[in-house]
Write an enzyme that holds these catalytic residues in place. Structure first.
Site, PDB file in Angstrom:
ATOM      1  N   GLU A  52       8.356   6.161  -3.651  1.00 27.13           N
ATOM      2  CA  GLU A  52       9.606   7.001  -3.979  1.00 27.13           C
ATOM      3  C   GLU A  52      10.400   6.000  -5.099  1.00 27.13           C
ATOM      4  OE1 GLU A  52      12.355  10.286  -3.383  1.00 27.13           O
ATOM      5  OE2 GLU A  52      10.378  10.132  -2.740  1.00 27.13           O
ATOM      6  N   PHE A  78      -2.737   6.791   2.239  1.00 23.06           N
ATOM      7  CA  PHE A  78      -2.974   5.422   2.600  1.00 23.06           C
ATOM      8  C   PHE A  78      -4.389   5.256   2.574  1.00 23.06           C
ATOM      9  CE2 PHE A  78       0.457   7.171   5.622  1.00 23.06           C
ATOM     10  CZ  PHE A  78       1.623   6.890   4.633  1.00 23.06           C
ATOM     11  N   ARG A  80      -6.152   1.889   2.217  1.00 25.91           N
ATOM     12  CA  ARG A  80      -6.794   0.719   2.618  1.00 25.91           C
ATOM     13  C   ARG A  80      -5.879  -0.049   3.408  1.00 25.91           C
ATOM     14  NH1 ARG A  80     -11.186  -2.890   1.168  1.00 25.91           N
ATOM     15  NH2 ARG A  80     -11.595  -1.597  -0.568  1.00 25.91           N
TER      16      ARG A  80
END
Length: 129
Positions: A52, A78, A80
């Protein structure tokens, strides 16, 4: 007046901007235990915040004196788990229009591996006379 690029959440998360242009924003920050979720990996909210922030700074830089931008959608994946090191977020525009912008943000670890990616849609709010 406080500089929004060095205060607030940016400061709290330890983020620093290494490049800011209308076409690209690069931001880095160290992984510390304060950024971990209970299982010892970076909390997903940190990635969402980085996505963001980087997209918003790029979008605002591009929109400039015409007005302000506000995020209306943040989709972050997401990829890793990270426990330590340094992270780098790189934001680039996908679309910039009169009313909205769409930015892609890729987050890599200090080995250059992609650990998260996100897209942020922002609304352009023109100045009122």
């Amino acid at each position: 007046m406080t500089d929004p690029l060095t205060s607030g959440l940016v400061d709290t998360l330890g983020m620093a901007f290494t490049e800011i242009t209308a076409d690209r924003v690069v931001m880095t920050w160290p992984v510390t235990p304060a950024l971990h979720q209970p299982y010892g990996i970076v909390h997903g909210g940190v990635y969402c915040s980085a996505v963001e922030t980087a997209a918003s700074v790029g979008a605002a830089t591009w929109y400039g004196e015409r007005g302000q931008v506000v995020g209306v959608s943040n989709h972050t994946d997401f990829l890793r788990a990270v426990r330590e090191g340094q992270l780098t977020a790189t934001a680039t525009p996908i679309h910039r229009g009169g009313l909205q912008q769409l930015w892609l943000v890729e987050i890599t670890d200090d080995e250059g591996r992609l650990v998260a990616r996100g897209e942020v849609r922002l609304q352009n709010l023109a100045k009122r006379d």
